[in-house]
Write a protein that holds these residues in place. Structure first.
Motif, PDB file in Angstrom:
ATOM      1  N   PRO A  35       0.832  -1.204   0.000  1.00 36.12           N
ATOM      2  CA  PRO A  35       0.000   0.000   0.000  1.00 36.12           C
ATOM      3  C   PRO A  35       0.868   1.256   0.000  1.00 36.12           C
ATOM      4  CG  PRO A  35      -0.013  -1.027   2.166  1.00 36.12           C
ATOM      5  CD  PRO A  35       0.749  -1.937   1.252  1.00 36.12           C
ATOM      6  N   VAL A  36       0.343   2.324  -0.577  1.00 42.01           N
ATOM      7  CA  VAL A  36       1.041   3.615  -0.556  1.00 42.01           C
ATOM      8  C   VAL A  36       1.023   4.140   0.867  1.00 42.01           C
ATOM      9  CG1 VAL A  36       0.947   6.001  -1.368  1.00 42.01           C
ATOM     10  CG2 VAL A  36       0.439   4.135  -2.942  1.00 42.01           C
ATOM     11  N   SER A  37       2.158   4.607   1.349  1.00 46.22           N
ATOM     12  CA  SER A  37       2.236   5.178   2.693  1.00 46.22           C
ATOM     13  C   SER A  37       1.555   6.540   2.708  1.00 46.22           C
ATOM     14  CB  SER A  37       3.695   5.348   3.122  1.00 46.22           C
ATOM     15  OG  SER A  37       4.326   4.102   3.192  1.00 46.22           O
ATOM     16  N   GLY A  38       0.707   6.745   3.689  1.00 45.90           N
ATOM     17  CA  GLY A  38       0.035   8.032   3.835  1.00 45.90           C
ATOM     18  C   GLY A  38       0.906   9.016   4.585  1.00 45.90           C
ATOM     19  N   LYS A  39       0.745  10.286   4.251  1.00 46.13           N
ATOM     20  CA  LYS A  39       1.491  11.336   4.929  1.00 46.13           C
ATOM     21  C   LYS A  39       0.508  12.372   5.461  1.00 46.13           C
ATOM     22  CE  LYS A  39       5.650  10.677   2.491  1.00 46.13           C
ATOM     23  NZ  LYS A  39       6.368  10.528   1.434  1.00 46.13           N
ATOM     24  N   ALA A  40       0.902  13.030   6.525  1.00 46.03           N
ATOM     25  CA  ALA A  40       0.082  14.103   7.083  1.00 46.03           C
ATOM     26  C   ALA A  40      -0.042  15.220   6.053  1.00 46.03           C
ATOM     27  CB  ALA A  40       0.699  14.619   8.379  1.00 46.03           C
ATOM     28  N   PRO A  41      -1.188  15.889   5.968  1.00 46.53           N
ATOM     29  CA  PRO A  41      -1.407  16.915   4.939  1.00 46.53           C
ATOM     30  C   PRO A  41      -0.354  18.012   4.885  1.00 46.53           C
ATOM     31  CG  PRO A  41      -3.453  16.417   6.047  1.00 46.53           C
ATOM     32  CD  PRO A  41      -2.369  15.680   6.783  1.00 46.53           C
ATOM     33  N   GLU A  42       0.158  18.458   6.008  1.00 43.92           N
ATOM     34  CA  GLU A  42       1.116  19.565   5.986  1.00 43.92           C
ATOM     35  C   GLU A  42       2.488  19.163   5.459  1.00 43.92           C
ATOM     36  OE1 GLU A  42       1.066  17.658  10.021  1.00 43.92           O
ATOM     37  OE2 GLU A  42      -0.472  18.590   8.803  1.00 43.92           O
ATOM     38  N   THR A  43       2.757  17.845   5.319  1.00 40.72           N
ATOM     39  CA  THR A  43       4.065  17.414   4.821  1.00 40.72           C
ATOM     40  C   THR A  43       4.021  17.048   3.351  1.00 40.72           C
ATOM     41  OG1 THR A  43       3.668  15.095   5.410  1.00 40.72           O
ATOM     42  CG2 THR A  43       4.732  16.494   7.075  1.00 40.72           C
ATOM     43  N   THR A  44       2.864  17.212   2.696  1.00 43.63           N
ATOM     44  CA  THR A  44       2.725  16.811   1.315  1.00 43.63           C
ATOM     45  C   THR A  44       2.335  18.015   0.468  1.00 43.63           C
ATOM     46  OG1 THR A  44       1.942  14.653   2.054  1.00 43.63           O
ATOM     47  CG2 THR A  44       1.522  15.230  -0.242  1.00 43.63           C
ATOM     48  N   ALA A  45       3.031  18.203  -0.632  1.00 42.64           N
ATOM     49  CA  ALA A  45       2.698  19.255  -1.576  1.00 42.64           C
ATOM     50  C   ALA A  45       2.537  18.624  -2.947  1.00 42.64           C
ATOM     51  CB  ALA A  45       3.783  20.325  -1.610  1.00 42.64           C
ATOM     52  N   LYS A  46       1.516  19.017  -3.683  1.00 43.97           N
ATOM     53  CA  LYS A  46       1.288  18.482  -5.034  1.00 43.97           C
ATOM     54  C   LYS A  46       2.179  19.238  -6.002  1.00 43.97           C
ATOM     55  CE  LYS A  46      -2.265  17.232  -8.316  1.00 43.97           C
ATOM     56  NZ  LYS A  46      -3.672  17.153  -8.591  1.00 43.97           N
ATOM     57  N   ASN A  47       3.051  18.507  -6.686  1.00 47.39           N
ATOM     58  CA  ASN A  47       3.967  19.128  -7.663  1.00 47.39           C
ATOM     59  C   ASN A  47       3.588  18.694  -9.056  1.00 47.39           C
ATOM     60  OD1 ASN A  47       5.540  20.364  -5.674  1.00 47.39           O
ATOM     61  ND2 ASN A  47       6.672  18.467  -5.348  1.00 47.39           N
TER      62      ASN A  47
END
Length: 109
Positions: free
Chosen positions: A97-109
């Motif tokens: 499974p894809v590891s989930g990250k907290a919203p503040e640590t992820t940016a859509k590039n």
């Protein structure tokens, strides 16, 4: 599960088909006695979009964009009760499974 094309409801352990979109998909899992598990599956352009631009002169790319078929969500995710996580298929590894990250640590590039 919902995106700009609509929503689906499914029980844990079951599968469902989702209409792909250029927009992210929001997912909420609920059960008694637990806080909701929430996730956002990031929509990413797939290799077919680039192929359409190169070989189809852009017409195929426009059609696939409008139909949502030019985009892909992560194949397998695991939500966690009490958490809101972001899932990006760039992190996808075969058979896991894809590891989930907290919203503040992820940016859509």
């Amino acid at each position: 599960m919902s995106n700009d094309y609509g929503s689906n409801t499914v029980k844990s352990g079951d599968t469902t088909q989702v209409r792909r979109s250029s927009k992210d998909m929001d997912i909420t899992c609920t059960t008694k006695d637990q806080p909701d598990a929430k996730g956002r599956a990031i929509s990413r352009a797939n290799a077919g979009l680039a192929g359409n631009i190169i070989f189809g002169g852009g017409i195929g790319a426009i059609i696939d964009h409008n139909k949502g078929t030019a985009y892909t969500y992560p194949t397998w995710i695991q939500l966690v009760f009490g958490q809101t996580l972001i899932f990006d298929r760039r992190e996808e590894k075969e058979g896991s499974p894809v590891s989930g990250k907290a919203p503040e640590t992820t940016a859509k590039n």
